[in-house]
Design an enzyme around this catalytic site. Structure first.
Site, PDB file in Angstrom:
ATOM      1  NE  ARG A 130      -4.050  -1.929   1.774  1.00  0.00           N
ATOM      2  CZ  ARG A 130      -3.863  -3.265   2.311  1.00  0.00           C
ATOM      3  NH1 ARG A 130      -2.734  -3.370   3.169  1.00  0.00           N
ATOM      4  NH2 ARG A 130      -4.738  -4.190   2.028  1.00  0.00           N
ATOM      5  CE  LYS A 152      -1.945  14.221 -12.838  1.00  0.00           C
ATOM      6  NZ  LYS A 152      -2.292  14.963 -14.332  1.00  0.00           N
ATOM      7  CD  GLU A 194       5.954  17.287 -21.072  1.00  0.00           C
ATOM      8  OE1 GLU A 194       4.756  17.789 -20.711  1.00  0.00           O
ATOM      9  OE2 GLU A 194       6.014  16.161 -21.543  1.00  0.00           O
ATOM     10  CE  LYS A 243       3.980  18.135 -12.371  1.00  0.00           C
ATOM     11  NZ  LYS A 243       4.268  16.969 -13.276  1.00  0.00           N
ATOM     12  CD  GLU A 253      -5.553  16.470 -13.722  1.00  0.00           C
ATOM     13  OE1 GLU A 253      -4.346  16.159 -13.706  1.00  0.00           O
ATOM     14  OE2 GLU A 253      -6.481  16.085 -14.439  1.00  0.00           O
ATOM     15  NE  ARG A 263      -0.907  17.333 -11.001  1.00  0.00           N
ATOM     16  CZ  ARG A 263      -0.099  16.457 -10.467  1.00  0.00           C
ATOM     17  NH1 ARG A 263      -0.454  16.220  -9.088  1.00  0.00           N
ATOM     18  NH2 ARG A 263       1.037  15.725 -10.899  1.00  0.00           N
ATOM     19  CG  ASN A 267      -3.459  17.180 -17.810  1.00  0.00           C
ATOM     20  OD1 ASN A 267      -2.464  16.811 -17.375  1.00  0.00           O
ATOM     21  ND2 ASN A 267      -4.749  16.987 -17.204  1.00  0.00           N
ATOM     22  CG  HIS A 270      -0.113  16.394 -21.854  1.00  0.00           C
ATOM     23  ND1 HIS A 270       0.495  17.728 -21.735  1.00  0.00           N
ATOM     24  CD2 HIS A 270       0.469  15.365 -21.539  1.00  0.00           C
ATOM     25  CE1 HIS A 270       1.767  17.438 -21.417  1.00  0.00           C
ATOM     26  NE2 HIS A 270       1.964  16.019 -21.185  1.00  0.00           N
ATOM     27  CG  HIS A 274      -1.949  11.645 -23.720  1.00  0.00           C
ATOM     28  ND1 HIS A 274      -2.781  11.767 -22.433  1.00  0.00           N
ATOM     29  CD2 HIS A 274      -0.775  11.836 -23.300  1.00  0.00           C
ATOM     30  CE1 HIS A 274      -1.877  12.125 -21.436  1.00  0.00           C
ATOM     31  NE2 HIS A 274      -0.887  11.976 -22.296  1.00  0.00           N
ATOM     32  CG  HIS A 287       5.248  12.280 -23.492  1.00  0.00           C
ATOM     33  ND1 HIS A 287       3.932  12.155 -23.625  1.00  0.00           N
ATOM     34  CD2 HIS A 287       5.509  13.041 -22.507  1.00  0.00           C
ATOM     35  CE1 HIS A 287       3.396  12.691 -22.892  1.00  0.00           C
ATOM     36  NE2 HIS A 287       4.238  13.432 -22.154  1.00  0.00           N
TER      37      HIS A 287
HETATM   38  P1  NAD Z   1      11.906   7.872 -21.473  1.00  0.00           P
HETATM   39  O1  NAD Z   1      11.734   7.484 -20.139  1.00  0.00           O
HETATM   40  O2  NAD Z   1      11.368   6.792 -22.719  1.00  0.00           O
HETATM   41  O3  NAD Z   1      13.449   8.032 -21.777  1.00  0.00           O
HETATM   42  C1  NAD Z   1      13.653   8.421 -23.077  1.00  0.00           C
HETATM   43  C2  NAD Z   1      14.832   7.582 -23.721  1.00  0.00           C
HETATM   44  O4  NAD Z   1      16.093   8.168 -23.184  1.00  0.00           O
HETATM   45  C3  NAD Z   1      15.026   6.149 -23.137  1.00  0.00           C
HETATM   46  O5  NAD Z   1      15.392   5.329 -24.447  1.00  0.00           O
HETATM   47  C4  NAD Z   1      15.858   6.134 -22.187  1.00  0.00           C
HETATM   48  O6  NAD Z   1      16.492   4.867 -21.847  1.00  0.00           O
HETATM   49  C5  NAD Z   1      16.989   7.166 -22.342  1.00  0.00           C
HETATM   50  N1  NAD Z   1      17.785   7.624 -21.406  1.00  0.00           N
HETATM   51  C6  NAD Z   1      17.142   8.221 -20.198  1.00  0.00           C
HETATM   52  N2  NAD Z   1      18.092   8.962 -19.582  1.00  0.00           N
HETATM   53  C7  NAD Z   1      19.274   9.024 -20.333  1.00  0.00           C
HETATM   54  C8  NAD Z   1      20.468   9.473 -20.205  1.00  0.00           C
HETATM   55  N3  NAD Z   1      20.877  10.344 -19.406  1.00  0.00           N
HETATM   56  N4  NAD Z   1      21.492   9.164 -21.074  1.00  0.00           N
HETATM   57  C9  NAD Z   1      20.965   8.389 -22.288  1.00  0.00           C
HETATM   58  N5  NAD Z   1      20.116   7.976 -22.471  1.00  0.00           N
HETATM   59  C10 NAD Z   1      18.827   7.925 -21.699  1.00  0.00           C
HETATM   60  O7  NAD Z   1      11.129   9.139 -21.874  1.00  0.00           O
HETATM   61  P2  NAD Z   1      11.030  10.518 -21.204  1.00  0.00           P
HETATM   62  O8  NAD Z   1      10.659  11.360 -22.144  1.00  0.00           O
HETATM   63  O9  NAD Z   1      11.848  10.662 -20.028  1.00  0.00           O
HETATM   64  O10 NAD Z   1       9.506  10.336 -20.410  1.00  0.00           O
HETATM   65  C11 NAD Z   1       8.084  10.109 -21.049  1.00  0.00           C
HETATM   66  C12 NAD Z   1       7.216   9.595 -20.269  1.00  0.00           C
HETATM   67  O11 NAD Z   1       6.944  10.381 -19.145  1.00  0.00           O
HETATM   68  C13 NAD Z   1       5.875   9.375 -20.719  1.00  0.00           C
HETATM   69  O12 NAD Z   1       5.494   8.017 -20.656  1.00  0.00           O
HETATM   70  C14 NAD Z   1       4.909  10.413 -20.324  1.00  0.00           C
HETATM   71  O13 NAD Z   1       3.659  10.049 -20.190  1.00  0.00           O
HETATM   72  C15 NAD Z   1       5.403  10.387 -19.000  1.00  0.00           C
HETATM   73  N6  NAD Z   1       5.141  11.820 -18.041  1.00  0.00           N
HETATM   74  C16 NAD Z   1       4.554  11.570 -16.972  1.00  0.00           C
HETATM   75  C17 NAD Z   1       4.297  12.733 -16.183  1.00  0.00           C
HETATM   76  C18 NAD Z   1       4.036  12.890 -14.808  1.00  0.00           C
HETATM   77  O14 NAD Z   1       3.548  13.923 -14.320  1.00  0.00           O
HETATM   78  N7  NAD Z   1       3.998  11.565 -14.100  1.00  0.00           N
HETATM   79  C19 NAD Z   1       4.694  14.056 -16.859  1.00  0.00           C
HETATM   80  C20 NAD Z   1       5.142  13.989 -18.127  1.00  0.00           C
HETATM   81  C21 NAD Z   1       5.730  12.920 -18.998  1.00  0.00           C
HETATM   82  N1  GLY Z   2       2.153  16.299 -16.437  1.00  0.00           N
HETATM   83  C1  GLY Z   2       0.845  16.768 -16.000  1.00  0.00           C
HETATM   84  C2  GLY Z   2       0.739  16.501 -14.327  1.00  0.00           C
HETATM   85  O1  GLY Z   2       1.644  16.241 -13.625  1.00  0.00           O
HETATM   86  O2  GLY Z   2      -0.244  17.070 -13.741  1.00  0.00           O
END
Ligand code: NAD
Ligand code: GLY
Length: 388
Positions: A130, A152, A194, A243, A253, A263, A267, A270, A274, A287
């Site tokens: 949990r 999130k 982003e 943020k 949210e 919040r 988005n 987004h 998406h 992304h």
């Molecule tokens: P990712 O995690 O896929 O990383 C991108 C690529 O870079 C991968 O191949 C990874 O292995 C590589 N990589 C990472 N760090 C590296 C480094 N220092 N050196 C070399 N390679 C490296 O993509 P991302 O853009 O980091 O994240 C996208 C995800 O984040 C999506 O799933 C999106 O939905 C999510 N997201 C979540 C929130 C949230 O609030 N939780 C907000 C925005 C995005």
């Molecule tokens: N990336 C959107 C949020 O964190 O609410």
């Protein structure tokens, strides 16, 4: 050569949560991770590091060493690399590992990687017993400015992106800008798109800060100069502060909140992003690139609804182009994008609340029920075609 530690700290206090958590941004932080984690978690004894082969191959040894030197016992586990691995199956695999490793309530999960690792490992950490402590060690720009902060977590599924998830605030976030030197240039651009999203809803000041990051990266793509790392550390801290300021006021949210500090404004861009990702099975766009398209499209919609003056959309387009432009989306099946949008609509109870803009830094949440008939279809068709 390892740079000396230099950090900026941002504190985040979420109402109702027991403690404030700290986000450290700077250069040379990787080797002090053990100490930071010990102090943030009240003497944790054992952690499970979740990463992927690429990131762990680059930084895993230093993270493990720092943890061991701080007296923390470490086991590390790899998941698949890429958005298509952000699934329930992966989360289940992480849960099985946490169980078989005997991770207790007083232990912690460390997410070492980009947003995919952070979201999937965070989701598993929120479910195991949990909820156990989660330390985010973001290694992409996107994860540093956005996904590691705010709590999130989640996974994708056949019904849409991030529709399965939890809110689980991290116990600490440590963003070492030095690791951006090994990031693929396209991934760095994705993070900058982003960042433009944050600037568009926050105001001209944060957009200007983002421009400084774009320029610094332009003249030093490998982050060799200390001044480049400093520009990024300061920029990331500004993004995180923005943020956090939104998350503090609306951590979960709230469904009925459509105010311009809700919040939901995070988005921005987004809704289309998406849909583009789902329509291309998460394989064509990064992304952040999908968000870049979503930002420009939401601004176009705002203009068509006579909310946003044309000079503001020109300004946004200009900043996006300074990053280097976005991959064309004119070959993506238009009907598949519309169908992804309408699935999203169904899962949200029959309407989509679009985040639009009345000006830079002036977001407004508008239900698609108020759109003139055919506006979405014609604007989307025109937008996709305009990117060829
Ligand atoms: P990712 O995690 O896929 O990383 C991108 C690529 O870079 C991968 O191949 C990874 O292995 C590589 N990589 C990472 N760090 C590296 C480094 N220092 N050196 C070399 N390679 C490296 O993509 P991302 O853009 O980091 O994240 C996208 C995800 O984040 C999506 O799933 C999106 O939905 C999510 N997201 C979540 C929130 C949230 O609030 N939780 C907000 C925005 C995005
Ligand atoms: N990336 C959107 C949020 O964190 O609410």
């Amino acid at each position: 050569m390892r740079s000396a530690e230099k950090k900026i700290e941002v504190g985040v206090r979420i109402p109702g949560e027991a403690a404030e958590y700290r986000i450290a941004c700077g250069s040379g932080l990787l080797d002090s991770i053990g100490e930071v984690i010990r102090s943030a978690t009240g003497d944790v004894r054992r952690v499970a590091v979740i990463s992927n082969r690429k990131v762990f191959g680059l930084y895993g040894e230093r993270v493990e060493l720092s943890l061991k030197q701080a007296g923390v016992s470490v086991s590390s586990f790899m998941i698949g690399d890429g958005e298509r691995f952000k699934t329930l199956k992966t989360a289940e695999k992480i849960l099985a590992i946490l169980n078989s490793e005997g991770i207790k309530r007083s232990d912690a999960v460390v997410a070492l990687g980009g947003g995919v690792i952070g979201d999937a490992a965070g989701f598993a950490a929120s479910l195991h017993l949990r909820g156990v402590a989660l330390i985010q060690l973001p290694t992409t720009l996107l994860a540093m400015i956005d996904s590691s902060v705010g709590g999130k977590t989640g996974v994708n599924s056949s019904f849409g992106k991030n529709l399965i998830g939890t809110f689980h605030q991290p116990t600490a976030v440590i963003a070492d800008v030095d690791v951006l030197a090994t990031l693929d240039p396209r991934e760095l651009s994705a993070g900058l798109f982003e960042a433009i999203k944050h600037g568009a809803i926050s105001g001209e000041r944060l957009l200007r800060t983002t421009e400084k990051m774009i320029d610094a990266r332009g003249h030093d793509p490998k982050f060799i100069e200390a001044s480049t790392r400093e520009t990024f550390a300061k920029g990331i801290a500004e993004h995180v502060k923005f943020k956090a300021s939104i998350v503090k006021g609306d951590a979960r949210e709230a469904v009925g909140d459509v105010g311009n500090r809700s919040r939901k404004i995070l988005n921005f861009g987004h809704t289309l992003a998406h849909a583009l990702e789902l329509a291309t099975n998460y394989r064509y766009l990064k992304h952040g690139e999908a968000v870049g398209h979503g930002v420009i499209f939401a601004a176009e919609l705002s203009k068509r609804l006579e909310l946003l003056p044309p000079d503001s959309i020109n300004f946004l387009n200009d900043v996006v182009h300074r990053v280097g432009g976005l991959p064309a989306v004119n070959k993506i099946d238009f009907e598949a994008v519309l169908s992804a949008l309408s699935n999203d609509k169904k899962s949200r109870g029959g309407s989509i609340e679009w985040v639009l803009l009345e000006g830079i830094g002036r977001p407004e949440i508008v239900s698609d029920k108020t759109f003139p008939v055919g506006l979405l279809r014609s604007s989307l068709k025109a937008y996709l075609e305009s990117t060829r």
